[in-house]
Design a protein around this motif. Structure first.
Motif, PDB file in Angstrom:
ATOM      1  N   THR A 151       6.100   8.708   3.053  1.00  0.00           N
ATOM      2  CA  THR A 151       6.032   8.301   4.466  1.00  0.00           C
ATOM      3  C   THR A 151       6.523   6.864   4.679  1.00  0.00           C
ATOM      4  O   THR A 151       6.359   6.327   5.776  1.00  0.00           O
ATOM      5  CB  THR A 151       4.578   8.420   4.976  1.00  0.00           C
ATOM      6  OG1 THR A 151       3.729   7.520   4.236  1.00  0.00           O
ATOM      7  CG2 THR A 151       4.065   9.842   4.823  1.00  0.00           C
ATOM      8  N   TRP A 152       7.107   6.262   3.639  1.00  0.00           N
ATOM      9  CA  TRP A 152       7.543   4.853   3.695  1.00  0.00           C
ATOM     10  C   TRP A 152       8.425   4.594   4.921  1.00  0.00           C
ATOM     11  O   TRP A 152       8.148   3.691   5.709  1.00  0.00           O
ATOM     12  CB  TRP A 152       8.285   4.531   2.405  1.00  0.00           C
ATOM     13  CG  TRP A 152       9.017   3.226   2.346  1.00  0.00           C
ATOM     14  CD1 TRP A 152      10.341   3.009   2.577  1.00  0.00           C
ATOM     15  CD2 TRP A 152       8.455   1.938   2.015  1.00  0.00           C
ATOM     16  NE1 TRP A 152      10.654   1.682   2.404  1.00  0.00           N
ATOM     17  CE2 TRP A 152       9.527   1.000   2.059  1.00  0.00           C
ATOM     18  CE3 TRP A 152       7.191   1.485   1.686  1.00  0.00           C
ATOM     19  CZ2 TRP A 152       9.351  -0.346   1.782  1.00  0.00           C
ATOM     20  CZ3 TRP A 152       7.019   0.131   1.403  1.00  0.00           C
ATOM     21  CH2 TRP A 152       8.075  -0.770   1.460  1.00  0.00           C
ATOM     22  N   HIS A 153       9.484   5.376   5.095  1.00  0.00           N
ATOM     23  CA  HIS A 153      10.407   5.155   6.205  1.00  0.00           C
ATOM     24  C   HIS A 153       9.729   5.417   7.542  1.00  0.00           C
ATOM     25  O   HIS A 153       9.848   4.630   8.492  1.00  0.00           O
ATOM     26  CB  HIS A 153      11.635   6.051   6.043  1.00  0.00           C
ATOM     27  CG  HIS A 153      12.755   5.712   6.978  1.00  0.00           C
ATOM     28  ND1 HIS A 153      12.833   6.218   8.259  1.00  0.00           N
ATOM     29  CD2 HIS A 153      13.844   4.913   6.822  1.00  0.00           C
ATOM     30  CE1 HIS A 153      13.924   5.750   8.852  1.00  0.00           C
ATOM     31  NE2 HIS A 153      14.553   4.955   8.006  1.00  0.00           N
ATOM     32  N   GLY A 154       8.986   6.520   7.639  1.00  0.00           N
ATOM     33  CA  GLY A 154       8.306   6.843   8.888  1.00  0.00           C
ATOM     34  C   GLY A 154       7.265   5.812   9.276  1.00  0.00           C
ATOM     35  O   GLY A 154       7.092   5.516  10.467  1.00  0.00           O
ATOM     36  N   THR A 193       0.798  -1.236   0.000  1.00  0.00           N
ATOM     37  CA  THR A 193       0.000   0.000   0.000  1.00  0.00           C
ATOM     38  C   THR A 193       0.823   1.274   0.000  1.00  0.00           C
ATOM     39  O   THR A 193       0.294   2.337  -0.340  1.00  0.00           O
ATOM     40  CB  THR A 193      -0.925   0.028   1.232  1.00  0.00           C
ATOM     41  OG1 THR A 193      -0.124   0.012   2.431  1.00  0.00           O
ATOM     42  CG2 THR A 193      -1.860  -1.175   1.235  1.00  0.00           C
ATOM     43  N   GLU A 194       2.098   1.210   0.409  1.00  0.00           N
ATOM     44  CA  GLU A 194       2.849   2.443   0.629  1.00  0.00           C
ATOM     45  C   GLU A 194       4.124   2.548  -0.211  1.00  0.00           C
ATOM     46  O   GLU A 194       4.899   3.489  -0.018  1.00  0.00           O
ATOM     47  CB  GLU A 194       3.241   2.539   2.110  1.00  0.00           C
ATOM     48  CG  GLU A 194       2.088   2.520   3.072  1.00  0.00           C
ATOM     49  CD  GLU A 194       1.357   3.848   3.122  1.00  0.00           C
ATOM     50  OE1 GLU A 194       1.924   4.855   2.650  1.00  0.00           O
ATOM     51  OE2 GLU A 194       0.229   3.893   3.629  1.00  0.00           O
ATOM     52  N   ARG A 195       4.364   1.608  -1.132  1.00  0.00           N
ATOM     53  CA  ARG A 195       5.596   1.675  -1.914  1.00  0.00           C
ATOM     54  C   ARG A 195       5.699   3.003  -2.653  1.00  0.00           C
ATOM     55  O   ARG A 195       4.749   3.427  -3.319  1.00  0.00           O
ATOM     56  CB  ARG A 195       5.653   0.527  -2.925  1.00  0.00           C
ATOM     57  CG  ARG A 195       6.421  -0.686  -2.450  1.00  0.00           C
ATOM     58  CD  ARG A 195       6.496  -1.733  -3.529  1.00  0.00           C
ATOM     59  NE  ARG A 195       5.162  -2.101  -4.029  1.00  0.00           N
ATOM     60  CZ  ARG A 195       4.928  -2.795  -5.127  1.00  0.00           C
ATOM     61  NH1 ARG A 195       5.952  -3.171  -5.880  1.00  0.00           N
ATOM     62  NH2 ARG A 195       3.707  -3.096  -5.493  1.00  0.00           N
ATOM     63  N   GLY A 196       6.871   3.618  -2.523  1.00  0.00           N
ATOM     64  CA  GLY A 196       7.070   4.899  -3.176  1.00  0.00           C
ATOM     65  C   GLY A 196       6.506   6.081  -2.425  1.00  0.00           C
ATOM     66  O   GLY A 196       6.694   7.223  -2.836  1.00  0.00           O
ATOM     67  N   ILE A 214      11.974  -5.637   8.374  1.00  0.00           N
ATOM     68  CA  ILE A 214      11.820  -4.255   8.829  1.00  0.00           C
ATOM     69  C   ILE A 214      13.163  -3.575   9.068  1.00  0.00           C
ATOM     70  O   ILE A 214      13.341  -2.397   8.730  1.00  0.00           O
ATOM     71  CB  ILE A 214      10.928  -4.183  10.083  1.00  0.00           C
ATOM     72  CG1 ILE A 214      10.447  -2.735  10.269  1.00  0.00           C
ATOM     73  CG2 ILE A 214      11.654  -4.679  11.332  1.00  0.00           C
ATOM     74  CD1 ILE A 214       9.216  -2.601  11.104  1.00  0.00           C
ATOM     75  N   LEU A 215      14.158  -4.300   9.613  1.00  0.00           N
ATOM     76  CA  LEU A 215      15.435  -3.643   9.867  1.00  0.00           C
ATOM     77  C   LEU A 215      16.217  -3.418   8.571  1.00  0.00           C
ATOM     78  O   LEU A 215      16.985  -2.461   8.471  1.00  0.00           O
ATOM     79  CB  LEU A 215      16.250  -4.461  10.869  1.00  0.00           C
ATOM     80  CG  LEU A 215      15.691  -4.474  12.290  1.00  0.00           C
ATOM     81  CD1 LEU A 215      16.643  -5.191  13.242  1.00  0.00           C
ATOM     82  CD2 LEU A 215      15.418  -3.060  12.803  1.00  0.00           C
ATOM     83  N   THR A 216      16.023  -4.268   7.589  1.00  0.00           N
ATOM     84  CA  THR A 216      16.627  -4.014   6.280  1.00  0.00           C
ATOM     85  C   THR A 216      16.050  -2.745   5.673  1.00  0.00           C
ATOM     86  O   THR A 216      16.773  -1.879   5.156  1.00  0.00           O
ATOM     87  CB  THR A 216      16.401  -5.201   5.334  1.00  0.00           C
ATOM     88  OG1 THR A 216      17.058  -6.357   5.867  1.00  0.00           O
ATOM     89  CG2 THR A 216      16.963  -4.914   3.950  1.00  0.00           C
ATOM     90  N   ARG A 217      14.727  -2.603   5.744  1.00  0.00           N
ATOM     91  CA  ARG A 217      14.091  -1.414   5.176  1.00  0.00           C
ATOM     92  C   ARG A 217      14.439  -0.147   5.945  1.00  0.00           C
ATOM     93  O   ARG A 217      14.452   0.947   5.373  1.00  0.00           O
ATOM     94  CB  ARG A 217      12.569  -1.606   5.147  1.00  0.00           C
ATOM     95  CG  ARG A 217      12.115  -2.669   4.160  1.00  0.00           C
ATOM     96  CD  ARG A 217      10.612  -2.811   4.154  1.00  0.00           C
ATOM     97  NE  ARG A 217      10.171  -3.907   3.303  1.00  0.00           N
ATOM     98  CZ  ARG A 217       8.899  -4.262   3.147  1.00  0.00           C
ATOM     99  NH1 ARG A 217       7.945  -3.599   3.792  1.00  0.00           N
ATOM    100  NH2 ARG A 217       8.579  -5.282   2.364  1.00  0.00           N
ATOM    101  N   LEU A 218      14.739  -0.283   7.239  1.00  0.00           N
ATOM    102  CA  LEU A 218      15.097   0.882   8.038  1.00  0.00           C
ATOM    103  C   LEU A 218      16.596   1.184   8.001  1.00  0.00           C
ATOM    104  O   LEU A 218      17.062   2.092   8.672  1.00  0.00           O
ATOM    105  CB  LEU A 218      14.642   0.686   9.488  1.00  0.00           C
ATOM    106  CG  LEU A 218      13.133   0.781   9.714  1.00  0.00           C
ATOM    107  CD1 LEU A 218      12.776   0.447  11.160  1.00  0.00           C
ATOM    108  CD2 LEU A 218      12.616   2.170   9.354  1.00  0.00           C
ATOM    109  N   GLY A 219      17.339   0.396   7.224  1.00  0.00           N
ATOM    110  CA  GLY A 219      18.741   0.724   7.001  1.00  0.00           C
ATOM    111  C   GLY A 219      19.706   0.229   8.042  1.00  0.00           C
ATOM    112  O   GLY A 219      20.832   0.739   8.118  1.00  0.00           O
ATOM    113  N   SER A 220      19.308  -0.749   8.883  1.00  0.00           N
ATOM    114  CA  SER A 220      20.258  -1.315   9.837  1.00  0.00           C
ATOM    115  C   SER A 220      21.266  -2.193   9.091  1.00  0.00           C
ATOM    116  O   SER A 220      21.085  -2.520   7.924  1.00  0.00           O
ATOM    117  CB  SER A 220      19.526  -2.118  10.913  1.00  0.00           C
ATOM    118  OG  SER A 220      18.813  -1.263  11.771  1.00  0.00           O
ATOM    119  N   SER A 221      22.319  -2.584   9.773  1.00  0.00           N
ATOM    120  CA  SER A 221      23.385  -3.360   9.147  1.00  0.00           C
ATOM    121  C   SER A 221      23.473  -4.745   9.778  1.00  0.00           C
ATOM    122  O   SER A 221      23.626  -4.870  10.992  1.00  0.00           O
ATOM    123  CB  SER A 221      24.733  -2.638   9.299  1.00  0.00           C
ATOM    124  OG  SER A 221      25.775  -3.418   8.753  1.00  0.00           O
TER     125      SER A 221
END
Length: 329
Positions: free
Chosen positions: A82-85, A76-79, A169-176
């Motif tokens: 507010t994706w990251h938030g 529903t939210e791709r692109g 979720i952590l991949t999408r939020l940029g964790s390593s």
């Protein structure tokens, strides 16, 4: 986690598809145990089996909520701007529920020993935390997100990719996710440097420099290895630390040299660190002491940025953590 590598990409995708089925199977196994565990509570007034089975069920379904929430946002939210938030809100909401359920079911309560200082609001924050006891990474991440308003990016073992909810979720939020297996070389630092370089002024980066949970057995094995290798200086450091493992410096050096503008928080915790195995954890339910947290914060200008100086500075900080934990564990 050190002996477990990340699942192959195809296995990660299969886990994402099969996770709801796995959750149902775990539920089918656990639900019949609940009335049996409730009856046993007449004998065990602490209701440990009932609490443990209930907590397993709740944890599985909260993890599934995280997993399905990621799929919903993808559909529903791709692109969306507010994706990251939206992903941050999903993770914080689940962490809130985890801590609330943990408090009710097993008396897992996070308590601050001092007032947390998060540094200057227009600077990123680097957080270096002790690693020990049950759910400490969740508790520290939740504390930073709720107290500081900074959901941290986390450096964690890639073995955790076996959990598809955490993986997504952590991949999408940029964790390593750093390699869990030995021999990874500089691959362990690539993601850490990337995260440090990408931090915005209000971002936080959370690292556990010990690399694994402290236990007396791990401490003893490390001391034996250092003695066999003739690493006298590190051996003296390991023998002098009773409640923590000697911190590994490479990740800390990578972040501090990449971000000389960042303030630094050092995080200690005590109360549950002695629960180092399933039996000890089960016997302690419900917990009779809180997850007690103490922090030290250092302005960017006071923290060294040269590798050799960083190593000495970090050793001093871990000696302070060890002393504090020894006084409060």
């Amino acid at each position: 986690m050190k002996g477990i590598g990340a699942p192959p990409r195809i296995v990660r995708w299969l886990l994402r598809l099969l996770w709801p089925v796995i959750a149902i199977v775990v539920t089918v196994i656990c639900v019949p145990l609940l009335p049996v565990a409730a009856l046993l509570s007449l004998v065990d007034r602490r209701a440990r089996l009932f609490r443990a089975v209930g907590l397993i069920l709740i944890t599985v379904w909260l993890d599934l909520q995280l997993h399905l929430g990621c799929w919903r946002l993808w559909l529903t939210e791709r692109g969306s701007p507010t994706w990251h938030g939206d992903h941050e809100k999903l993770l914080v909401d689940v962490l809130d529920t985890v801590l609330r359920v943990g408090r009710k079911w097993v008396n897992f309560e996070v308590v601050l020993d001092n007032t947390m200082d998060f540094g200057e609001p227009d600077r990123p924050l680097l957080a270096f935390a002790r690693h020990a006891g049950p759910a400490d990474s969740l508790a520290v991440a939740w504390l930073l997100s709720r107290t500081a308003g900074r959901l941290p990016r986390i450096v964690l073992a890639d073995a955790l990719r076996w959990d598809p909810g955490i993986d997504l979720i952590l991949t999408r939020l940029g964790s390593s996710f750093v390699p869990s297996l030995s021999g990874a070389g500089d691959d362990r630092l690539t993601g850490v440097r990337r995260l440090a370089d990408s931090l915005a002024p209000k971002d936080a980066l959370l690292i556990f420099p010990e690399g694994e949970n402290w236990t007396p057995e791990r401490r003893a094995r490390l001391i034996d290895r250092l003695r066999e290798r003739g690493q006298a200086a590190r051996l003296r450091q390991a023998e002098g630390l009773r409640r923590v493992l000697p911190p590994k410096t490479n990740g800390v050096i990578a972040t501090l040299t990449a971000r000389p503008d960042a303030d630094v928080m050092v995080i200690a915790h005590a109360g549950l660190g002695n629960l180092t195995g399933p039996r000890a954890l089960y016997d302690a339910i419900p917990f009779d002491r809180p997850f007690l947290v103490h922090t030290w914060t250092y302005a960017a200008s006071t923290v060294p940025r040269e590798p050799e100086a960083i190593g000495a500075w970090l050793a001093d900080r871990w000696a302070e953590i060890d002393a504090w934990v020894s006084a409060h564990e």
